[in-house]
Design a protein around this motif. Structure first.
Motif, PDB file in Angstrom:
ATOM      1  N   UNK A  84       7.399   5.468  50.063  1.00 20.14           N
ATOM      2  CA  UNK A  84       8.396   4.862  49.184  1.00 20.14           C
ATOM      3  C   UNK A  84       9.772   4.862  49.858  1.00 20.14           C
ATOM      4  N   UNK A  85      10.477   3.747  49.801  1.00 20.09           N
ATOM      5  CA  UNK A  85      11.727   3.615  50.539  1.00 20.09           C
ATOM      6  C   UNK A  85      12.806   4.569  50.040  1.00 20.09           C
ATOM      7  N   UNK A  86      12.894   4.760  48.724  1.00 21.97           N
ATOM      8  CA  UNK A  86      13.896   5.685  48.205  1.00 21.97           C
ATOM      9  C   UNK A  86      13.574   7.117  48.607  1.00 21.97           C
ATOM     10  N   UNK A  87      12.310   7.498  48.518  1.00 24.95           N
ATOM     11  CA  UNK A  87      11.935   8.853  48.909  1.00 24.95           C
ATOM     12  C   UNK A  87      12.158   9.084  50.406  1.00 24.95           C
ATOM     13  N   UNK A  88      11.938   8.068  51.210  1.00 22.93           N
ATOM     14  CA  UNK A  88      12.213   8.198  52.643  1.00 22.93           C
ATOM     15  C   UNK A  88      13.703   8.448  52.871  1.00 22.93           C
ATOM     16  N   UNK A  89      14.532   7.715  52.128  1.00 23.90           N
ATOM     17  CA  UNK A  89      15.978   7.924  52.235  1.00 23.90           C
ATOM     18  C   UNK A  89      16.363   9.319  51.764  1.00 23.90           C
ATOM     19  N   UNK A 150      11.418  19.437  48.012  1.00 25.42           N
ATOM     20  CA  UNK A 150      12.722  18.788  48.053  1.00 25.42           C
ATOM     21  C   UNK A 150      12.685  17.318  47.676  1.00 25.42           C
ATOM     22  N   UNK A 151      11.599  16.634  48.004  1.00 30.17           N
ATOM     23  CA  UNK A 151      11.503  15.194  47.729  1.00 30.17           C
ATOM     24  C   UNK A 151      10.172  14.884  47.071  1.00 30.17           C
ATOM     25  N   UNK A 152      10.237  14.243  45.917  1.00 30.70           N
ATOM     26  CA  UNK A 152       9.023  13.738  45.286  1.00 30.70           C
ATOM     27  C   UNK A 152       8.019  14.793  44.890  1.00 30.70           C
ATOM     28  N   UNK A 153       8.428  16.043  44.851  1.00 34.15           N
ATOM     29  CA  UNK A 153       7.541  17.142  44.487  1.00 34.15           C
ATOM     30  C   UNK A 153       6.297  17.229  45.364  1.00 34.15           C
TER      31      UNK A 153
END
Length: 203
Positions: A84-89, A150-153
Motif C-alpha cells: 500500500x502506497x500510504x503504508x510504504x510512506x 509501527x506501520x499497519x500493525x
C-alpha cells in the motif's frame, strides 16, 4: 555471494544482519574495526566514499551503503515492506525519524558510554542527548501503546530500523521501565521468526 561490511556492536549493522537472516539471504560478513579506522582506508573508501558501515557489495560488484537504504533494497517485494502506497510512506516516515530524531541521541549516548573513557566532556554530551532521546522514545511510546507494530500493525523494516537501537537504549543510560508500550513491542519483535540478537555473528 553478497558481502556485508559490518561492525558487530553497531545497531546499524545489526539492522541489516537481522533482515538478511529473516529473509534467509546468504551473505559473508567482513568485520570492520571502526575504532581502528578500518573504514577510512583507501580500498574501502574507493568502494564506499562515505566511509561508514554497514555497506554491501553485491555479486556483480555494485555497492550500496546507508543502513536504511539497504533495508529498503532487500525488503522490496517481501512481507517486510507493505504494498500500500500510504503504508510504504509511513515506513519511510519512521525510518527518517529513526535517523534524524532517534539515533543521534540514543545511539550516540550508547557509543560514548561503551567506547569512550569517562570524561567531563563526554558526560556533558551524554547529558545534552538525554532530552532528545527521551522525546523520541515518548513518540514511539504514544504510538505503540495502541499499535502492535509501527506501520499497519504488521512487522516491517520500520520496526527493524527502530528496534536496533531502542532495544539497547539502556546501554545509553535511558531508563526503559516507564515505556510499557515500547517494552511490549520489543518482545513482539524479538518473537518474530528467525530473530537474532545484536551479538550473533551470522553470515
Amino acid at each position: 555471494m553478497l558481502t556485508l561490511y559490518d561492525y558487530l556492536p553497531s545497531g546499524n549493522g545489526y539492522k541489516v544482519r537481522l533482515l538478511l537472516t529473516q529473509l534467509e539471504i546468504p551473505f559473508q560478513r567482513v568485520e570492520m574495526d571502526i575504532l581502528a579506522g578500518a573504514t577510512r582506508m583507501p580500498d574501502f573508501l574507493a568502494k564506499f566514499p562515505n566511509g561508514r558501515i554497514p555497506a554491501i557489495e553485491l555479486d556483480d560488484g555494485q555497492c550500496l551503503s546507508e543502513s536504511n537504504a539497504i533495508l529498503w533494497y532487500f525488503a522490496e517485494g517481501t512481507r517486510f515492506l507493505p504494498g500500500d502506497s500510504l503504508e510504504r510512506a509511513q515506513v519511510l516516515q519512521w525510518m527518517f525519524f529513526e535517523q534524524y530524531s532517534h539515533e543521534p541521541f540514543i545511539a550516540v549516548s550508547r557509543f560514548l558510554r561503551q567506547h569512550k573513557a569517562p570524561s567531563a566532556e563526554n558526560d556533558a554530551v551524554i547529558a545534552q542527548k538525554r532530552d532528545g532521546g527521551l522525546a523520541a522514545l515518548q513518540i514511539m511510546e504514544d504510538h505503540l501503546k495502541d499499535h502492535s507494530f509501527l506501520v499497519g500493525d504488521h512487522y516491517s523494516i520500520a520496526d527493524i530500523a527502530l528496534y536496533a537501537y531502542t532495544h539497547v537504549a539502556g546501554d545509553g543510560g535511558f531508563d526503559m521501565v516507564p515505556f510499557n508500550g515500547i517494552s511490549a513491542w520489543l518482545e513482539r519483535v524479538a518473537a518474530e521468526a528467525k530473530h537474532i540478537t545484536i551479538e550473533d555473528e551470522v553470515g
